[in-house]
Design a protein around this motif. Structure first.
Motif, PDB file in Angstrom:
ATOM      1  N   LYS B 259      16.738   6.941  -5.440  1.00  0.00           N
ATOM      2  CA  LYS B 259      15.719   5.894  -5.372  1.00  0.00           C
ATOM      3  C   LYS B 259      16.147   4.767  -4.449  1.00  0.00           C
ATOM      4  O   LYS B 259      17.317   4.513  -4.247  1.00  0.00           O
ATOM      5  N   ALA B 262      14.596  -1.690  -5.675  1.00  0.00           N
ATOM      6  CA  ALA B 262      13.282  -2.118  -6.139  1.00  0.00           C
ATOM      7  C   ALA B 262      12.802  -3.332  -5.358  1.00  0.00           C
ATOM      8  O   ALA B 262      13.604  -4.103  -4.841  1.00  0.00           O
ATOM      9  N   THR B 263      11.480  -3.459  -5.265  1.00  0.00           N
ATOM     10  CA  THR B 263      10.898  -4.667  -4.683  1.00  0.00           C
ATOM     11  C   THR B 263       9.984  -5.293  -5.733  1.00  0.00           C
ATOM     12  O   THR B 263       8.779  -5.064  -5.714  1.00  0.00           O
ATOM     13  N   PRO B 264      10.597  -6.081  -6.638  1.00  0.00           N
ATOM     14  CA  PRO B 264       9.808  -6.605  -7.761  1.00  0.00           C
ATOM     15  C   PRO B 264       8.723  -7.560  -7.287  1.00  0.00           C
ATOM     16  O   PRO B 264       8.934  -8.356  -6.370  1.00  0.00           O
ATOM     17  N   GLY B 295       6.672  -3.096 -10.054  1.00  0.00           N
ATOM     18  CA  GLY B 295       7.562  -2.429  -9.116  1.00  0.00           C
ATOM     19  C   GLY B 295       9.019  -2.438  -9.496  1.00  0.00           C
ATOM     20  O   GLY B 295       9.884  -2.273  -8.645  1.00  0.00           O
ATOM     21  N   GLU B 296       9.298  -2.646 -10.793  1.00  0.00           N
ATOM     22  CA  GLU B 296      10.708  -2.536 -11.209  1.00  0.00           C
ATOM     23  C   GLU B 296      10.814  -1.807 -12.549  1.00  0.00           C
ATOM     24  O   GLU B 296       9.881  -1.795 -13.346  1.00  0.00           O
ATOM     25  N   ILE B 297      11.965  -1.196 -12.721  1.00  0.00           N
ATOM     26  CA  ILE B 297      12.257  -0.526 -13.982  1.00  0.00           C
ATOM     27  C   ILE B 297      13.293  -1.373 -14.706  1.00  0.00           C
ATOM     28  O   ILE B 297      14.378  -1.600 -14.183  1.00  0.00           O
ATOM     29  N   VAL B 460      10.325   7.065 -11.226  1.00  0.00           N
ATOM     30  CA  VAL B 460      10.595   6.284 -10.021  1.00  0.00           C
ATOM     31  C   VAL B 460       9.346   6.223  -9.138  1.00  0.00           C
ATOM     32  O   VAL B 460       9.017   5.176  -8.568  1.00  0.00           O
ATOM     33  N   ARG B 463       7.097   3.578 -10.351  1.00  0.00           N
ATOM     34  CA  ARG B 463       7.626   2.273  -9.970  1.00  0.00           C
ATOM     35  C   ARG B 463       7.263   1.971  -8.524  1.00  0.00           C
ATOM     36  O   ARG B 463       6.834   0.864  -8.181  1.00  0.00           O
ATOM     37  N   ASP B 464       7.431   2.975  -7.665  1.00  0.00           N
ATOM     38  CA  ASP B 464       7.187   2.748  -6.242  1.00  0.00           C
ATOM     39  C   ASP B 464       5.716   2.497  -5.946  1.00  0.00           C
ATOM     40  O   ASP B 464       5.359   2.006  -4.879  1.00  0.00           O
ATOM     41  N   ASP B 484      16.472  -0.700 -12.640  1.00  0.00           N
ATOM     42  CA  ASP B 484      16.888  -1.646 -11.607  1.00  0.00           C
ATOM     43  C   ASP B 484      17.607  -2.824 -12.258  1.00  0.00           C
ATOM     44  O   ASP B 484      18.490  -3.423 -11.680  1.00  0.00           O
TER      45      ASP B 484
END
Lengths: 364, 517
Positions: B259, B262-264, B295-297, B460, B463-464, B484
């Motif tokens: 992965k 991330a871009t939160p 956009g984050e885990i 993932v 998330r993306d 993330d």
């Protein structure tokens, strides 16, 4: 992978269970010195050999259909409604009040009104145990059993002190007016040229019971409410996860169940006795449990089981009438059928499963 | 390499346990197929395999719970019949179960002698047992207070009691079934030190696990099971996690999650001062604050039973809480009529529950009925007052194809799918709703390695797409690989939050044990 094909599961298992019950019954009849083959012949001719016999068989079957469906619906919600007996008694009260208090112009309207009264009273009687279960966690088996006794006492009181016509010695309500008498199968079949016994009590309610079967099937397998009832019955944690309210489903399933049990009264109270008598239900509420067990809580299975028990009731009555086989033995035979089809289900199922496995391995 | 190779080097002693040609079938399922294995005395022998590979069945046969259809058991070279667990104990076999078999309100000593009392009077048994127990504790460095009541002890201590129980019954061979499932990493390390000591004292240990790391750390020899068969037995020193994973699954497996960083985005889930009291009146969640962004885990790490389940239940709408939770800026009802699963779904919250067999699926229902589960009142599944069964079926077929559910048969009951495929049915149902927030508990518990890879990819991918994901898992490795950001829960509190790129198992392990900031 399923161990057995579906047809074996639904047809073979109950059939073998029945056969075992029959064999054991035959041994018991032999033990008291009677001829089992003659007894079977007598039962078959007595219950199925004439339209008179059929009329009684179907009359009993109608009672068992309603109570069997009642137990089945509750069972799909994971609730064991033992209170069919009491709910049917109260259903009788609903029918009697409807028939005695409202001057119906025609039996069709009376039938609709009485059905509503029966369902309403039966449902109301189931509502209290349902509420106690849903909100307070009081076990529904215990409360519904207790409500059978309360119902019996209540009817006793009402029939003796309130509903008994003046001057009558009989703890029963007044006779229903002529206008609300339901047509028997004789009346219904005569116009289309089929002659049916005039004396048998089977009446139009039988058709309503069959309709109820179809509607229950529809409810359970074709509506989201039925889906929620079945989900809740299979797994309460999963139902909660899915947003299904346990309280709502417990209440709704029990109201439907009680309503169905109550509707039995249009058969025995309105269709047959034409007045409300003491102990009108005669144990049909309990037979409903056996019918639901044997019918695997499926409306079609319930239909077959109800007719079977109708046959056992009518055939049994004939036996008691024409042979030295005592009435108690009929109860024994019915009990054996319940024992084998309900309680001892696995005794037949397990060896059958093994048999199917062996044949599969042999061929595959 | 086969079992014969390894034993060939140790011909001097008879194997502590030798199984020859063990087979066992349950109905149509062949749980064990012609299994032969030799466990040498004074070694730690690992048995690894996916769920349903037959590890537990094999050990149950060894411990006398099941009778093998075929095959022989030799203990120290002697052919032995083990019809029940009494016979297993007599043969010197002790078993430490995954779920402890202790009487909660008895003391350690009382639990130790339970079932091994001598005589009708308790007092002499107890005082004799106390002496033996203290000797055992001393000999193996297993310190437990004999008079402590079990329910007051931590899980790690309870496990020691189980081990002492086996030793008290003079077990020379100890079988441990998934012993680290409920332990913190530190407790697990302690357990492995105890096992080392036991081995040094000449005991033989069989360690059953599905965790590759434990096998590599603790064992001398490892046997791999797949689909009821023993596929290999190798020296641990001669193998690698990748090789073992391949032996377990039967193909090459990607052990890491691929992965990008991330871009939160905006805050989707905002929890402030959440408290949850369970049915027994015990406070399980003791005032936590937590945010999850688009956009984050965010992973919640922690030993099972520290409030994570209750957190998910409140978010999922089937437990009541107090405090404040906002989703996409709007407050969420935490009690009352609007706090149910249906309202949550309407708010764009999807939930893959921790226990899919108890909550996520109705095991007797078909795959298509399960695909509608929770969404059964959705207009797309209705036609009038009726369920549109045809629409649900075709939707299920499409979902099964996209999530590679095998077999792709919508009419098959959920219970007839493997664990991994059951999880895919739940995931397909929840992810394909395109939720703003996905709650996911134990995404790969009881799931085979092959399916884990796929499930991780799906999470993932969501998330993306810019969705917020809250992940709860007791597998620290999984959290580190997938999340993330990691928040560690201990005793109803959040002990700390870390960026997963900037932390490691050791630091999180300390937080999980309630130590640290």
């Amino acid at each position: 992978m399923e161990v057995m094909p579906k047809w074996a599961e639904v047809i073979l298992v109950p059939l073998i269970s029945l056969l075992l019950a029959a064999i054991l019954s035959a041994l018991v009849i032999m033990a008291i010195g009677e001829d089992p083959i003659a007894a079977v012949q007598l039962m078959v001719t007595g219950a199925l050999g004439s339209t008179y016999g059929w009329g009684y068989t179907l009359y009993y079957a109608t009672n068992f259909l309603f109570t069997g469906l009642a137990v089945s619906v509750a069972f799909h919600a994971g609730l064991f409604n033992i209170g069919g007996e009491g709910q049917a008694m109260l259903g009788g009260l609903g029918v009697a009040l409807m028939c005695l208090l409202i001057p119906w112009p025609h039996w069709t309207l009376a039938l609709i009104g009485a059905s509503a009264g029966a369902a309403l009273f039966g449902a109301a009687w189931a509502a209290i145990p349902a509420y106690l279960q849903a909100k307070r966690g009081s076990h529904i088996v215990i409360t519904t059993i207790m409500f059978n006794f309360i119902a019996a006492a209540l009817l006793n009181y009402l029939l003796v002190n309130v509903m008994r016509p003046q001057g009558s010695m009989d703890p029963a309500s007044a006779r229903f007016p002529e206008a609300v008498h339901l047509p028997t199968l004789h009346d219904l079949l005569a116009p289309i040229g089929i002659s049916f016994s005039k004396a048998a009590p089977a009446n139009v309610t039988f058709l309503i019971a069959v309709l109820a079967c179809v509607l229950v099937w529809f409810l359970l397998w074709r509506t989201w409410l039925g889906y929620e009832i079945r989900s809740y019955g299979k797994s309460e944690p999963a139902a909660k996860y899915a947003g299904i309210s346990p309280t709502a489903i417990t209440m709704i399933a029990m109201l439907i169940s009680g309503g169905l049990a109550g509707m039995m009264a249009i058969n025995n109270v309105m269709g047959e006795a034409e007045r409300l008598v003491l102990n009108a239900v005669e144990g049909a509420g309990f037979i409903g449990i056996a019918v639901a067990l044997m019918g695997r809580s499926h409306p079609f299975g319930v239909f077959l089981a109800a007719v079977l028990f109708g046959f056992l009731y009518q055939g049994g009555a004939e036996l008691a009438l024409w042979t030295n086989i005592p009435r108690e033995l009929i109860v024994v035979i019915q009990a054996l059928v319940i024992l084998f089809t309900g309680a001892l289900d696995n005794m037949v199922r397990m060896p059958l499963e093994r048999l199917f496995l062996m044949t599969r391995r042999g061929s595959g | 390499m086969t079992a014969d190779d390894t034993s060939g080097r140790q011909e001097t002693a008879a194997p502590a346990i030798e199984l020859k040609g063990i087979s066992k079938a349950f109905g149509p399922v062949q749980a064990n197929k012609d299994i032969s294995i030799r466990v040498m005395p004074g070694t730690i022998h690992g048995i690894i395999g996916e769920n349903g590979a037959g590890k537990s069945t094999l050990m149950s046969i060894l411990y006398g719970f099941y009778k093998a259809d075929k095959g022989e058991i030799f203990i120290s070279g002697q052919k032995t019949e083990i019809p029940d667990s009494q016979a297993a104990i007599a043969a010197g076999i002790g078993m430490v179960f995954q779920h402890f078999k202790l009487v909660e309100n008895f003391t350690v000593l009382e639990n130790i002698i339970l079932g091994a009392e001598d005589g009708g009077l308790l007092k002499p048994s107890l005082s004799k047992a106390r002496k033996t127990l203290l000797e055992l504790e001393h000999e193996y460095g297993l310190n437990v207070d004999p008079d402590a009541v079990i329910e007051d002890l931590g899980v790690g201590m309870q496990q020691r009691v189980e081990i002492l129980k086996a030793l008290y019954r003079q077990a020379d061979i100890l079988i441990l079934d998934e012993p680290t499932g409920v332990l913190t990493p530190a407790e697990a390390d302690q357990l492995f030190r105890i096992l080392d000591r036991l081995r040094a004292e000449g005991k033989t240990i069989i360690l059953i696990t599905h965790k590759l790391r434990e096998i590599m750390e603790a064992t001398d020899t490892v046997s791999v099971m797949r689909r009821g068969e023993m596929t290999a037995t190798v020296k641990t020193a001669d193998t690698s996690p990748a090789e073992l994973a391949e032996l377990m699954v039967g193909r090459k497996v990607l052990l890491r999650v691929d992965k990008t960083p991330a871009t939160p985005g905006d805050v989707i889930l905002d929890i402030k001062g959440l408290r949850v009291v369970d049915d027994a009146g015990v406070e399980r969640v003791k005032g936590i604050d937590l945010q999850v962004r688009a956009g984050e885990i965010v992973g919640i790490a922690g030993v099972a039973g520290n409030g994570q389940s209750e957190l998910l239940e409140v978010l999922g709408g089937y437990a009541d809480g107090t405090g404040e939770i906002r989703v996409s800026g709007q407050p969420l009802d935490l009690a009352g009529k609007r706090a149910d699963g249906r309202s949550r779904r309407a708010r764009g919250i999807a939930h893959v529950p921790e226990d899919r067999q108890r909550e996520g699926l109705i095991m007797d229902f078909s795959a298509w009925e399960n695909t509608a589960f929770g969404y059964h009142r959705d207009p797309s599944y209705q036609s009038g007052v009726l369920l549109n069964n045809a629409a649900i079926r075709s939707d299920t077929e499409a979902k099964m194809q996209r999530f590679d559910v095998r077999p792709p048969n919508p009419a098959l009951a959920a219970k007839n799918f493997s664990g991994g495929n059951q999880q895919k049915i739940v995931l397909a149902r929840e992810i394909e709703r395109n939720p703003d927030l996905l709650l996911i508990g134990q995404p790969t518990r009881g799931v085979d390695i092959g399916a884990i890879e796929f499930i991780h990819q799906q999470i993932v991918a969501l998330r993306d797409k810019g969705k917020a994901i809250l992940l709860v898992s007791v597998e620290l490795e999984e959290i580190l690989a997938l999340a993330d950001r990691v928040a560690v829960m201990f005793d109803g509190h959040i002990m700390g939050e870390r960026q997963s790129a900037e932390t490691d198992e050791k630091e999180l392990g300390l937080l999980m044990a309630g130590v640290g900031s």
